[in-house]
Design a protein around this motif. Structure first.
Motif, PDB file in Angstrom:
ATOM      1  N   MET A   1       0.839  -1.128   0.131  1.00 17.97           N
ATOM      2  CA  MET A   1      -0.157  -0.059  -0.009  1.00 17.97           C
ATOM      3  C   MET A   1       0.855   1.393  -0.106  1.00 17.97           C
ATOM      4  O   MET A   1       0.563   2.146  -0.777  1.00 17.97           O
ATOM      5  CB  MET A   1      -0.870  -0.076   1.286  1.00 17.97           C
ATOM      6  N   ALA A   2       1.983   1.304   0.903  1.00 19.63           N
ATOM      7  CA  ALA A   2       2.888   2.605   0.810  1.00 19.63           C
ATOM      8  C   ALA A   2       3.390   2.635  -0.694  1.00 19.63           C
ATOM      9  O   ALA A   2       3.514   3.743  -0.915  1.00 19.63           O
ATOM     10  CB  ALA A   2       3.748   2.124   2.096  1.00 19.63           C
ATOM     11  N   PHE A   3       3.824   1.625  -1.302  1.00 14.91           N
ATOM     12  CA  PHE A   3       4.492   1.529  -2.563  1.00 14.91           C
ATOM     13  C   PHE A   3       3.570   2.208  -3.293  1.00 14.91           C
ATOM     14  O   PHE A   3       3.983   3.018  -4.259  1.00 14.91           O
ATOM     15  CB  PHE A   3       5.057   0.311  -3.045  1.00 14.91           C
ATOM     16  N   MET A   4       2.232   1.650  -3.524  1.00 14.11           N
ATOM     17  CA  MET A   4       1.591   2.068  -4.417  1.00 14.11           C
ATOM     18  C   MET A   4       0.915   3.489  -4.184  1.00 14.11           C
ATOM     19  O   MET A   4       0.739   4.386  -5.231  1.00 14.11           O
ATOM     20  CB  MET A   4       0.317   1.241  -4.437  1.00 14.11           C
ATOM     21  N   ILE A   5       0.734   3.806  -2.817  1.00 11.39           N
ATOM     22  CA  ILE A   5       0.290   5.113  -2.524  1.00 11.39           C
ATOM     23  C   ILE A   5       1.263   6.379  -2.865  1.00 11.39           C
ATOM     24  O   ILE A   5       1.060   7.481  -3.628  1.00 11.39           O
ATOM     25  CB  ILE A   5      -0.140   5.346  -1.339  1.00 11.39           C
ATOM     26  N   ILE A   6       2.496   6.063  -2.462  1.00 11.59           N
ATOM     27  CA  ILE A   6       3.618   7.166  -2.721  1.00 11.59           C
ATOM     28  C   ILE A   6       3.805   7.144  -4.303  1.00 11.59           C
ATOM     29  O   ILE A   6       4.081   8.277  -4.857  1.00 11.59           O
ATOM     30  CB  ILE A   6       4.891   6.737  -2.201  1.00 11.59           C
ATOM     31  N   GLY A   7       3.934   6.051  -4.816  1.00  7.68           N
ATOM     32  CA  GLY A   7       4.245   5.806  -6.306  1.00  7.68           C
ATOM     33  C   GLY A   7       3.090   6.781  -7.090  1.00  7.68           C
ATOM     34  O   GLY A   7       3.575   7.440  -8.046  1.00  7.68           O
ATOM     35  N   PHE A   8       1.902   6.406  -6.809  1.00 10.75           N
ATOM     36  CA  PHE A   8       0.617   7.187  -7.668  1.00 10.75           C
ATOM     37  C   PHE A   8       0.779   8.628  -7.341  1.00 10.75           C
ATOM     38  O   PHE A   8       0.537   9.524  -8.317  1.00 10.75           O
ATOM     39  CB  PHE A   8      -0.563   6.511  -7.356  1.00 10.75           C
ATOM     40  N   ALA A   9       1.196   8.942  -6.212  1.00 12.95           N
ATOM     41  CA  ALA A   9       1.147  10.561  -5.817  1.00 12.95           C
ATOM     42  C   ALA A   9       2.112  11.202  -6.615  1.00 12.95           C
ATOM     43  O   ALA A   9       2.090  12.086  -7.141  1.00 12.95           O
ATOM     44  CB  ALA A   9       1.295  10.684  -4.322  1.00 12.95           C
TER      45      ALA A   9
END
Length: 447
Positions: free
Chosen positions: A348-356
């Motif tokens: 979740m951290a990877f996806m949230i930071i990445g998409f931001a």
């Protein structure tokens, strides 16, 4: 007879009866979003199936990792065929008009996508099934080269000067919107069906839906580009096709720099969409439906970040936004991929930071892809620049990232991201067109 005059809020076309029809940037934006969302939905339906379906369906004779790598080897065929499609469909555009080009291209795109839905697997046709998948994937890319309608270019040219960053991000909204719909649809079928049923027939429905969406998008876009107001507006803005080789000879340097400028965001694009799904599916016990839901939520954050990019670009300048976001992607490449091995919270951290980060970068990459073209080369140059940028920056990203991660660990996949960030920073340094005043932008067409 129809005359066209330019205003601050749009373009006014006056017909022979003296009636005026105002074409606002907002009206153009609607057509752009519809077209881009349908194209990206097609793209993500195929991408998700490349991970969840094709390795078992077309490559059951190898282990899951090798099957996924084989599947990812077919994935870039669409990007390879896309420039050729642009060459052919530009000729159709010149000879028969934009409406004929769009109708042929979008029916070919939808037809190729629907054909994949009816393909039998390796156990039925043997290697012929793989060849047919490759042919239809080439058909998707060839058709996509002809789907360039010029509406995004029109939007950029008619946006108020003080809000060009805002309007530049509008075409990019199609990517997260298409991903959200595609991921949610696959999540539903994966969760609702036994694995045998999903691999037998459940995966085919999203491809059929993609065909239906393409048909709706086709008529929506044709209604716009064939209306008298838009026809006159395209003509008044010199948004007319020309032989691609003429554009390449005259604008080769601009095309090259424009193709390099968005590589950071294009590389990250696949690093937070296709690649993490493949890694999690192959290396963790997590059900794919769970990760697809995470992807949907992260894509919503990416959508919000795209809106933020438009606001930032109008305040501090597009070049600043692109440069800072490229540096952020470089930093992200050094630590973030390892999060995928840290369980659900890490994912979740990877996806949230990445998409931001992706949203801010990708939101303004359209202007970087377009660069600045002289008026007679604007329409064709924008299409070719976009084709080359996606080919170089994104086509092989899932294959390279998964292969590197499999051989050397997740940290190795960050090298691909880092190379894209370096290319973007180099292009921004070379492109003096992006180094002007805070809000100064030459007439650009958006890819």
């Amino acid at each position: 007879m129809t005359t066209v005059s330019q205003g601050v809020a749009g373009v006014v076309a006056t017909d022979h009866a003296g009636q005026t029809h105002k074409v606002s940037p907002g009206e153009i934006a609607i057509g752009v979003i519809i077209g881009r969302t349908s194209e990206f939905f097609d793209f993500f339906v195929y991408a998700i199936a490349s991970v969840l379906v094709f390795p078992k369906f077309f490559f059951p004779f190898v282990d899951p990792m090798t099957g996924t790598l084989y599947s990812f080897a077919i994935f870039p065929l669409a990007f390879i065929a896309r420039p050729l499609g642009s060459f052919v469909f530009m000729s159709i555009d010149r000879l028969y008009g934009r409406a004929a080009k769009l109708a042929i291209a979008l029916f070919l795109l939808g037809g190729s996508t629907a054909a994949i839905a009816f393909l039998p697997g390796y156990e039925t046709l043997g290697v012929t099934a793989i060849y047919l998948l490759a042919v239809f994937r080439l058909g998707q890319g060839f058709a996509l080269g002809g789907s360039w309608d010029g509406l995004a270019s029109l939007l950029a040219l008619n946006a108020p000067r003080e809000r060009r960053g805002w309007y530049a991000m509008i075409p990019q909204l199609g990517a997260p919107l298409g991903l959200i719909v595609a991921s949610a649809m696959f999540a539903f079928f994966v969760a609702a069906l036994p694995e045998g049923d999903f691999l037998s027939w459940g995966w085919r429905f999203p491809f059929l839906v993609a065909f239906a969406i393409n048909v709706v998008a086709l008529f929506s876009r044709l209604r716009l580009v064939e209306s008298p107001e838009f026809v006159r507006l395209f003509e008044s803005r010199d948004l007319q096709p020309e032989p691609p080789m003429v554009t390449i000879r005259q604008e080769g340097r601009t095309i090259l720099i424009g193709a390099l400028a968005p590589l950071a965001s294009f590389a990250l694009f696949h690093m937070v969409t296709v690649f993490p799904l493949s890694w999690v599916y192959l290396n963790t016990p997590e059900r794919p439906a769970s990760f697809l839901i995470i992807e949907c939520g992260a894509a919503m954050i990416g959508t919000a970040a795209i809106f933020v990019s438009g606001h930032l670009a109008d305040r501090v300048g597009r070049r600043m936004v692109l440069g800072v976001s490229a540096a952020a992607i470089a930093a992200f490449s050094g630590f973030a991929p390892q999060m995928l091995a840290m369980g659900t919270l890490g994912e979740m951290a990877f996806m949230i930071i990445g998409f931001a980060v992706l949203g801010v970068s990708f939101g303004q990459s359209s202007g970087a892809v377009a660069s600045s073209f002289s008026s007679q080369h604007r329409y064709t140059g924008s299409a070719l620049t976009s084709d080359i940028a996606w080919l170089v920056g994104a086509a092989f990203a899932p294959l390279i990232a998964l292969k590197l991660s499999h051989e050397y660990g997740l940290i190795a996949s960050g090298a691909y991201l880092l190379s894209g960030a370096a290319a973007t920073l180099l292009a921004l340094y070379l492109n003096r067109e992006l180094a002007g005043n805070r809000n100064a932008m030459s007439p650009m067409s958006i890819a």
